[in-house]
Design a protein around this motif. Structure first.
Motif, PDB file in Angstrom:
ATOM      1  N   ASN A 127       2.014  -7.582 -27.886  1.00  0.00           N
ATOM      2  CA  ASN A 127       1.377  -8.731 -28.512  1.00  0.00           C
ATOM      3  C   ASN A 127       0.164  -8.274 -29.314  1.00  0.00           C
ATOM      4  O   ASN A 127      -0.282  -7.128 -29.242  1.00  0.00           O
ATOM      5  N   THR A 128      -0.355  -9.201 -30.111  1.00  0.00           N
ATOM      6  CA  THR A 128      -1.362  -8.841 -31.095  1.00  0.00           C
ATOM      7  C   THR A 128      -2.630  -8.325 -30.441  1.00  0.00           C
ATOM      8  O   THR A 128      -3.259  -7.398 -30.946  1.00  0.00           O
ATOM      9  N   GLU A 129      -2.972  -8.903 -29.286  1.00  0.00           N
ATOM     10  CA  GLU A 129      -4.244  -8.532 -28.657  1.00  0.00           C
ATOM     11  C   GLU A 129      -4.230  -7.077 -28.207  1.00  0.00           C
ATOM     12  O   GLU A 129      -5.171  -6.315 -28.485  1.00  0.00           O
ATOM     13  N   SER A 130      -3.135  -6.656 -27.556  1.00  0.00           N
ATOM     14  CA  SER A 130      -3.114  -5.279 -27.048  1.00  0.00           C
ATOM     15  C   SER A 130      -3.050  -4.284 -28.200  1.00  0.00           C
ATOM     16  O   SER A 130      -3.661  -3.206 -28.144  1.00  0.00           O
ATOM     17  N   ILE A 131      -2.307  -4.639 -29.275  1.00  0.00           N
ATOM     18  CA  ILE A 131      -2.254  -3.739 -30.432  1.00  0.00           C
ATOM     19  C   ILE A 131      -3.616  -3.644 -31.089  1.00  0.00           C
ATOM     20  O   ILE A 131      -4.084  -2.553 -31.444  1.00  0.00           O
ATOM     21  N   ALA A 132      -4.312  -4.785 -31.220  1.00  0.00           N
ATOM     22  CA  ALA A 132      -5.614  -4.767 -31.878  1.00  0.00           C
ATOM     23  C   ALA A 132      -6.616  -3.960 -31.058  1.00  0.00           C
ATOM     24  O   ALA A 132      -7.411  -3.194 -31.616  1.00  0.00           O
ATOM     25  N   ARG A 133      -6.533  -4.067 -29.731  1.00  0.00           N
ATOM     26  CA  ARG A 133      -7.484  -3.319 -28.898  1.00  0.00           C
ATOM     27  C   ARG A 133      -7.284  -1.816 -29.080  1.00  0.00           C
ATOM     28  O   ARG A 133      -8.250  -1.060 -29.242  1.00  0.00           O
ATOM     29  N   LEU A 134      -6.015  -1.408 -29.129  1.00  0.00           N
ATOM     30  CA  LEU A 134      -5.739   0.020 -29.307  1.00  0.00           C
ATOM     31  C   LEU A 134      -6.110   0.464 -30.718  1.00  0.00           C
ATOM     32  O   LEU A 134      -6.626   1.564 -30.929  1.00  0.00           O
ATOM     33  N   LEU A 135      -5.866  -0.417 -31.693  1.00  0.00           N
ATOM     34  CA  LEU A 135      -6.114  -0.064 -33.089  1.00  0.00           C
ATOM     35  C   LEU A 135      -7.594   0.187 -33.341  1.00  0.00           C
ATOM     36  O   LEU A 135      -7.956   1.073 -34.120  1.00  0.00           O
ATOM     37  N   PHE A 136      -8.462  -0.556 -32.680  1.00  0.00           N
ATOM     38  CA  PHE A 136      -9.890  -0.410 -32.949  1.00  0.00           C
ATOM     39  C   PHE A 136     -10.596   0.470 -31.936  1.00  0.00           C
ATOM     40  O   PHE A 136     -11.819   0.564 -31.952  1.00  0.00           O
ATOM     41  N   LEU A 140      -8.900   4.344 -34.228  1.00  0.00           N
ATOM     42  CA  LEU A 140      -9.842   3.865 -35.235  1.00  0.00           C
ATOM     43  C   LEU A 140      -9.851   4.769 -36.460  1.00  0.00           C
ATOM     44  O   LEU A 140      -9.829   4.283 -37.598  1.00  0.00           O
ATOM     45  N   LEU A 141      -9.838   6.090 -36.249  1.00  0.00           N
ATOM     46  CA  LEU A 141      -9.876   7.005 -37.399  1.00  0.00           C
ATOM     47  C   LEU A 141      -8.618   6.878 -38.266  1.00  0.00           C
ATOM     48  O   LEU A 141      -8.742   6.733 -39.494  1.00  0.00           O
ATOM     49  N   PRO A 142      -7.395   6.895 -37.698  1.00  0.00           N
ATOM     50  CA  PRO A 142      -6.222   6.655 -38.558  1.00  0.00           C
ATOM     51  C   PRO A 142      -6.292   5.323 -39.285  1.00  0.00           C
ATOM     52  O   PRO A 142      -5.868   5.224 -40.441  1.00  0.00           O
ATOM     53  N   PHE A 143      -6.832   4.309 -38.632  1.00  0.00           N
ATOM     54  CA  PHE A 143      -6.941   3.000 -39.262  1.00  0.00           C
ATOM     55  C   PHE A 143      -7.820   3.073 -40.503  1.00  0.00           C
ATOM     56  O   PHE A 143      -7.482   2.553 -41.575  1.00  0.00           O
ATOM     57  N   GLU A 144      -8.966   3.761 -40.378  1.00  0.00           N
ATOM     58  CA  GLU A 144      -9.871   3.877 -41.529  1.00  0.00           C
ATOM     59  C   GLU A 144      -9.242   4.726 -42.628  1.00  0.00           C
ATOM     60  O   GLU A 144      -9.365   4.411 -43.824  1.00  0.00           O
ATOM     61  N   VAL A 145      -8.566   5.815 -42.231  1.00  0.00           N
ATOM     62  CA  VAL A 145      -7.902   6.665 -43.229  1.00  0.00           C
ATOM     63  C   VAL A 145      -6.840   5.866 -43.972  1.00  0.00           C
ATOM     64  O   VAL A 145      -6.659   6.005 -45.185  1.00  0.00           O
ATOM     65  N   THR A 146      -6.134   4.981 -43.238  1.00  0.00           N
ATOM     66  CA  THR A 146      -5.128   4.128 -43.854  1.00  0.00           C
ATOM     67  C   THR A 146      -5.731   3.238 -44.933  1.00  0.00           C
ATOM     68  O   THR A 146      -5.146   3.044 -45.993  1.00  0.00           O
TER      69      THR A 146
END
Lengths: 166, 101
Positions: A127-136, A140-146
């Motif tokens: 679900n969105t909450e668990s994905i968002a928690r892992l994403l941030f 976090l670094l892959p997210f920013e690079v993306t």
């Protein structure tokens, strides 16, 4: 029951995939690819990846395919595919052989994989909450690079597609 | 009854090979790009299957990043197609057989 739904969705995905590859007009290929994406989104739902299924439909079937259809219509390719200037039938044979070889190597590699027994999904997986928690946190670094990658892609697309630079 | 991991992997392999066939035998650059998208989707199915089997969410994170890269790739790739079509008036890859003009 789940297995039957999986087989139905996999059948739709494979048939529409074959139709994508062997259509003569790119517009028809694009429309069958949308069917393929929806079937794959259904498979994601079966695997408890609800958020991924949603963004599969929004990003792939929505944004990317609209971009494809837009470019196909912009280029106005009304005629069917013309014959190659230098037909070389060995090319198709070589292509299919190479793809079969790739499939064989993948099957061999997967057969060596240690396959765990599938367990029941804990509540919250996908679900969105668990994905968002892992994403941030962890990612976090892959997210920013993306985000940098997307910015570069925007700039590149604009520079490439605009007419001659003055 | 849950779907076993091997089913996901089999579907992934077949879709990947299908996309590879499309990339190798088609001449239309738009269909080649679509087949690349299909291959990326096949990889995503494998990621989701493993994430489901291991009950870990990391596989889904990778699918998320693959989708982002696919979106960027399509944007740049289609811009290249438009630029090539403007210069050479063709979308067939075997017409693009010189490196410089």
């Amino acid at each position: 029951m789940m297995a039957y739904i999986f087989f139905a969705l996999a059948g739709i995905a494979l048939i529409s995939g074959v139709l994508v590859v062997f259509q003569t007009h790119p517009l028809r290929s694009a429309l069958w690819l949308i069917v393929n994406f929806f079937a794959v989104a259904g498979i994601y739902l079966l695997a408890h990846a609800e958020f991924i299924a949603a963004i599969q439909i929004i990003v792939y079937a929505g944004a990317i395919m609209v971009l494809f259809l837009f470019v196909i219509m912009l280029l106005n390719l009304r005629q069917p595919e013309e014959e190659a200037a230098r037909p070389w039938f060995g090319q198709k044979l070589a292509g299919i052989t190479l793809a079969a070889l790739v499939a064989f190597i993948l099957v061999y590699g997967f057969s060596k994989a240690e396959v765990p027994l599938a367990k029941a999904a804990p509540p919250g997986l996908g679900n969105t909450e668990s994905i968002a928690r892992l994403l941030f946190t962890d990612y976090l670094l892959p997210f920013e690079v993306t985000s940098v990658l997307l910015l570069v892609a925007i700039v590149g697309a604009v520079v490439l597609a605009k007419s001659k630079l003055k | 009854m849950a779907v076993p991991l091997s089913y996901y992997l089999a579907l992934s392999v077949v879709l990947f090979a299908l996309g590879a066939i499309g990339v190798l035998i088609r001449r239309n650059i738009l269909i080649i790009l679509m087949c690349i998208e299909m291959m990326l989707n096949a990889v995503n199915i494998a990621f989701i299957g493993f994430a489901n089997a291991f009950q870990a969410i990391d596989g889904q994170m990778f699918v998320f990043f693959v989708m982002t890269v696919a979106a960027a790739e399509v944007a740049v790739g289609l811009a290249l197609v438009v630029a090539i079509f403007r210069n050479r008036a063709t979308v067939y890859v075997d017409d693009l057989n010189i490196l410089k003009w």
